[in-house]
Enzyme design. Sequence first.
Site, mmCIF file in Angstrom:
data_model
loop_
_atom_site.group_PDB
_atom_site.id
_atom_site.type_symbol
_atom_site.label_atom_id
_atom_site.label_comp_id
_atom_site.label_asym_id
_atom_site.label_seq_id
_atom_site.Cartn_x
_atom_site.Cartn_y
_atom_site.Cartn_z
ATOM 1 N N ASP A 107 0.980 -1.548 -0.160
ATOM 2 C CA ASP A 107 0.068 -0.049 -0.038
ATOM 3 C C ASP A 107 0.993 1.195 0.095
ATOM 4 O OD1 ASP A 107 -2.224 1.596 0.376
ATOM 5 O OD2 ASP A 107 -2.051 1.603 2.668
ATOM 6 N N THR A 155 -3.267 5.190 -3.907
ATOM 7 C CA THR A 155 -2.027 5.832 -3.518
ATOM 8 C C THR A 155 -0.954 5.603 -4.043
ATOM 9 O OG1 THR A 155 -2.079 4.031 -1.622
ATOM 10 C CG2 THR A 155 -2.957 6.170 -0.919
ATOM 11 N N THR A 156 -0.889 4.458 -4.702
ATOM 12 C CA THR A 156 0.429 3.947 -5.427
ATOM 13 C C THR A 156 0.393 4.648 -6.829
ATOM 14 O OG1 THR A 156 0.060 1.913 -4.583
ATOM 15 C CG2 THR A 156 1.802 2.118 -6.067
ATOM 16 N N ASP A 199 -9.122 -0.350 1.898
ATOM 17 C CA ASP A 199 -9.150 0.021 0.502
ATOM 18 C C ASP A 199 -10.268 -0.328 -0.287
ATOM 19 O OD1 ASP A 199 -6.818 1.285 1.205
ATOM 20 O OD2 ASP A 199 -5.532 0.168 -0.488
#
Length: 552
Positions: A61, A94-95, A393
Amino acid sequence: MYGQPIIVLNQNTRRESGKKVQFGNINAGKAIADVIRTCLGPRSMLKMLMDPMGGIVMTNDGNAILREINVQHPAAKSFIEVARTQDEEVGDGTTSVIILGGEMLSVAEPFLEQQMHPTLIISAFRLALEDLLEVLKKKISTPVDVTNKDEMMKIVRSSVGTKFISKWSDLACKIALEATSTVAMEENGRKEIDIKRYAKVEKIPGGTIEDSEVLNGVMINKDVVHPKMKRRLENPRILLLDCNLEYKKGESQTNIEISKEEDFAKILRLEEEFIEKMCNEVIAVKPDLVITEKGVSDLAQHYLIRAGISCIRRVRKSDNNRIARACGATVVNRTDELREDDIGTECGLFEVKKIGDEYFTYLTKCENPKACTILLRGASKDILNEVERNLQDAMNVARNVMQEPYLVPGGGAAEMALAQELNEKAKSITGVHQWPYRAVARALEVIPRTLIQNCGASTIRTLTALRAKHAQPDNVSWGVDGETGSIVDMKNYGVWEPYSVKSQTYKTAIETAILLLRIDDIVSGTKKQMEALNAPAGGASSAPAPQAGPED
């Protein structure tokens, strides 16, 4: 006279300015993006991080990794903030946001080398962002029916597919959807889905991941206060308190002077009567189970056992609020204000179970719970932590789709379609603006490119084939299969992403790039470090200071 340099800044500050800073910022952004790059897509790698306390975090994550990394460079710090914002705002992507942000900076670098002014690059980036969001909404996104279970499962599966939990993706999707639809509430025409507060994840090491489930109620890590109290009740009447069931002590130290022995007995009797009065007020509303956030004295336990009431004490405030939402009770502050409608009656079963060495209280079979507990089982604590992050998520994705029911194709398809559109639009832009505008289109291709790289396929060949596909009309949904690296139509392959996550990713990534390109000066105060370095040698230098006294 004129030859002497004028020193404006303090001697101890370090100043970097001009191109050096801009290239420094770009390199910092690229470095952070390179750390995260292997964590994108279903073939992603995990990172193992040691924190200063010796604990281990294993995750892919983006946000969790960057939270643990200590960085020195100010631009890298603001990049890490970006991942946190993305996580708080939409909970997924987020990545992607870090990789995209790094790429945006990287495509701006050649323009700075060619002496193009940063404000020109910024205005082109801004224009590209506006066009990009418009195209995304009008041409690429498709509306979705939130009530269709299979559709929703597909969407959540695309979020879960890139995570550690992907092996149990059906179970994870079911858990995420169930939990999200449980806590969804509609008030005055406004939809409120508060996962953070009302969908609690309880991790219990042991068992297998298949044993995980969503309880239609609440579970807390507590036992009844007295062994004689009932540990199982069907259709209990539940009373929630946030006051002590014991004698009120003075806030600070209170002294009582007693002259006669009878007075002491009288004070003891007063204490007992006070507790008895409180217990009688509780017993009067005929609850079967009393849950309080504070303590319960031995005497109060005695009265409650005689009335056949089970009691749980020192429950967290957040847990108490969840129980209130699940069983329809109201948390009461004072026992003398108890009314019948404060009692919660919607819970079907109260029981205390022992798992491992600990007792857990289950309040399940609730009629219409608006709060729930997700029970996670697994081999070790590290695995459970990672599974919890993945579930968060997945639940955020489900929440985003419920609040904004639009989808875009995943697997880099949306990015390629946008890149194609922006390239077309760039032809109509005159002047020097069009080059940075095209660069945004090039930067978007980093997502499909990274997906191809991570599964070991031939990058150039696949990307060229994908470009050719998107050059034909009505081929917006072609993207990369993250498992094999081949090109597939996402409509048939079934990988979709919420529109809100995608749009937020683009906004955040491009705005951060704009912000970092605007910086042309970094002044850092290194005074403390200098003092630390000079301390051993500078012992004598501080001696003359007292002479300054008389002049004041």
